[in-house]
Design an enzyme around this catalytic site. Structure first.
Site, PDB file in Angstrom:
ATOM      1  N   GLY A 365     -17.447 -30.212   6.850  1.00  0.00           N
ATOM      2  CA  GLY A 365     -16.689 -29.659   5.735  1.00  0.00           C
ATOM      3  C   GLY A 365     -15.303 -29.243   6.178  1.00  0.00           C
ATOM      4  O   GLY A 365     -15.012 -29.174   7.373  1.00  0.00           O
ATOM      5  N   THR A 372     -19.025 -22.116  10.679  1.00  0.00           N
ATOM      6  CA  THR A 372     -19.302 -21.212  11.797  1.00  0.00           C
ATOM      7  C   THR A 372     -20.071 -19.985  11.329  1.00  0.00           C
ATOM      8  O   THR A 372     -20.951 -19.489  12.040  1.00  0.00           O
ATOM      9  CB  THR A 372     -17.984 -20.785  12.473  1.00  0.00           C
ATOM     10  OG1 THR A 372     -17.289 -21.960  12.938  1.00  0.00           O
ATOM     11  CG2 THR A 372     -18.248 -19.872  13.659  1.00  0.00           C
ATOM     12  N   GLU A 494     -19.251 -28.842  17.909  1.00  0.00           N
ATOM     13  CA  GLU A 494     -18.575 -30.001  18.485  1.00  0.00           C
ATOM     14  C   GLU A 494     -18.388 -29.787  19.985  1.00  0.00           C
ATOM     15  O   GLU A 494     -17.285 -29.638  20.505  1.00  0.00           O
ATOM     16  CB  GLU A 494     -17.223 -30.234  17.809  1.00  0.00           C
ATOM     17  CG  GLU A 494     -16.634 -31.608  18.117  1.00  0.00           C
ATOM     18  CD  GLU A 494     -17.564 -32.749  17.737  1.00  0.00           C
ATOM     19  OE1 GLU A 494     -18.076 -33.388  18.670  1.00  0.00           O
ATOM     20  OE2 GLU A 494     -17.777 -32.992  16.548  1.00  0.00           O
TER      21      GLU A 494
END
Length: 573
Positions: A365, A372, A494
């Protein structure tokens, strides 16, 4: 705020009873001996009119020596209690701060918290280890001296005690003002330390953007405020000290004038007058210290107000590890979860999805969508407003917090590195890993080669926030740290974003191996990560607007397709 908070902080400490009893006994005996010395002196001087009583002379010398020894013992034991109190208080406050929920650290700067643990506790230390011992011994001496003064000459004693209301009138208003100023001073000191900490932590940024002049001005604004507040304290003390000294001088003049008249008419003996002088000195000399004690109490009470407020905050329920609590599959299920930081605007709204074991769930998104935050809710850093999060059909808030977090491995995009050795950072949070396991997982994270090439190897000190390492090196150490915990659930923001292409291939292979028998959630920014995901959850403005695989969403979810194209994810193969 109740002003009894100073007493509450001190009562946090479990006192060593034997030392307390010994200190109290030594203080009482010292006060008694201090009171007896003038009385023996009176008897000895009065006996000089007929003969010199050697026995009384030796008795006086003996009492004096014993008094000196006991006074030293009492002072040390009371000082020990003061230092012990501060040590235990700092210990309990540190343990408490470590258990505070993360939103406390969101709303309070590091510098302010450090200031509370150092400056506020130091203020309390000065009061407890110095002022309190002085007050206890001197208060006993003052009371005993006044009692014997009444025995020797009650009229003279009453004349001197008339001065007591004058002292009270001086002490009370100044003490109130000191309480206010001391609180303001400690708050300003916390702000000053906070600004210093922020600037020193980001000195590279300051240098890069020539911000020295700006930061000098910003920090010295607090410095100027501190200067003015300290001047206000000095003004109060400049009023307080002369008034106390003047009152004491007035009492001495009353003693000499009235006592001289009594001796002249023969109603007072020389020995009694000398004893009265001794008792007056013993009573008056500590009066300034006793008066100072109450002003210091007000100042300390004001200075420690924020320390008490921190202590009053609710802790996280960090229970001991429960060996009987385990999760077997690791299925994570969100059901209508909503969350807001300030209870006004929702960051997440009615989030529902399931992350299956042995699968990769990619959270995708735009920036600010709440990705987070979603990870933070899984970690139980915050409490969601409504809905539920479960693991294997068990609500996560029913799992002991220590157990739950031990089951999670989290690698952030900007991973935290502590100032210490590489070994300490890799093994952080793990108590039973051996050297072989550590090396195995660092190899899987593609970190062993660069670590071995360093002169100190795994014992290399990385510096504050890992400043001596590159971004990719820090990230690989963080990956190894997550791997060595052998978690059931992997949260990867990531995790390979800061690695070069060659390192990424090695780490991706390691991730595939380590994801077996685990539930993996990835905040994804690269197309390669998204394509490999078993499920994609697309977040937009805190809501789930689409779920499925990459190809499916590209065909059915226009906003997802626009996001992929707009972020140039097609180029990140």
């Amino acid at each position: 705020m109740n002003r009894s908070h100073l007493g509450v902080l001190i009562r946090m400490v479990t006192w060593p009873k034997k030392v307390v009893f010994g200190a109290f006994l030594a203080s009482v005996l010292t006060a008694i001996l201090g009171i007896l010395v003038p009385w023996v002196t009176k008897s000895m001087i009065d006996s000089f009119t007929s003969h010199i009583d050697v026995t009384k002379v030796f008795l006086l010398v003996g009492l004096f020596l014993i008094n000196v020894i006991l006074s030293g013992i009492a002072h040390y034991m009371i000082s020990y209690l003061g230092e012990y109190t501060i040590y235990r208080l700092r210990e309990k406050m540190w343990a408490h701060i470590l258990r505070l929920p993360i939103d406390y650290f969101d709303n309070n700067s590091t510098g302010q918290t450090v200031s509370r643990l150092t400056d506020d506790v130091s203020t309390l230390n000065n009061f407890v280890s110095k002022k309190v011992p002085e007050f206890i011994s001197q208060a006993l001496l003052v009371v005993g001296s006044i009692v014997f003064l009444f025995v020797l000459d009650w009229k003279l004693t009453l004349a001197l005690l008339v001065m007591a209301p004058i002292l009270t009138v001086i002490i009370v208003p100044i003490g109130r003002r000191l309480y206010t100023v001391a609180g303001e001073t400690q708050n300003e000191m916390a702000a000053f330390v906070g600004k210093l900490s922020n600037v020193l932590a980001e000195m590279r940024l300051v240098k890069s953007y020539s911000g020295e002049k700006k930061e000098y001005t910003r920090v010295m604004e607090s410095g100027d405020s501190l200067f003015r507040l300290n001047l206000a304290v000095a003004k109060l003390q400049s009023i307080f000290s002369p008034l106390i000294s003047g009152t004491i001088m007035l009492m001495v003049l009353v003693l000499l004038g009235y006592g001289g008249l009594r001796m002249a008419d023969g109603s007072l003996t020389t020995g009694a007058f000398v004893a009265i002088i001794f008792y007056i000195i013993q009573a008056i000399t500590p009066i300034s210290s006793v008066a100072s004690f109450f002003t210091e109490y007000k100042a300390t009470s004001g200075a420690t107000k924020r320390l008490y407020e921190i202590y009053s905050l609710s802790e996280e329920k960090v229970d001991e590890l429960d060996e009987y609590t385990n999760i077997f599959d690791g299925q994570i299920r969100f059901h209508n979860v909503s969350f807001s930081y300030n209870k006004n605007s929702k960051v997440l709204q009615d989030i529902s999805f399931t992350a299956q074991p042995n699968q990769i769930t990619a959270i995708v998104g735009p920036s600010g969508a709440g990705k987070t935050t979603l990870f933070h809710l899984i970690e139980r850093m915050y409490t969601f407003d409504n809905g539920s999060i479960s693991c294997d059909q068990l609500q996560i808030d029913q799992i002991p917090l220590s157990n739950w977090r031990k089951m999670i491995g989290y690698v952030m995009q900007d991973s935290a590195i502590m100032n210490g050795t590489i070994r300490e950072n890799i093994l952080y949070g793990v108590d039973d890993a051996d050297e072989e396991s550590m090396v195995h997982y660092t190899k899987l994270a593609n970190a062993h080669h660069f670590i071995s090439s360093l002169p100190e190897g795994y014992d290399t000190v990385v510096g504050e926030r890992g400043i001596k390492l590159s971004g990719g090196q820090k990230q690989r150490i963080a990956i190894a740290r997550a791997f060595i915990m052998n978690p059931k659930i992997l949260l990867l923001d990531e995790a390979t974003a800061n690695l070069d292409s060659e390192s990424e291939r090695f780490v991706q292979t390691a991730l595939v191996n380590l994801m077996k028998n685990r539930t993996t959630l990835v905040i994804a920014h690269r197309l390669s990560t998204i394509r490999n995901a078993d499920q994609i959850v697309f977040l937009d403005a805190g809501k789930v607007t689409g779920m499925g695989r990459h190809d499916e969403l590209m065909n059915t979810h226009r906003k997802y397709a626009d996001f992929v194209e707009g972020q140039n994810l097609k180029m990140a193969q």
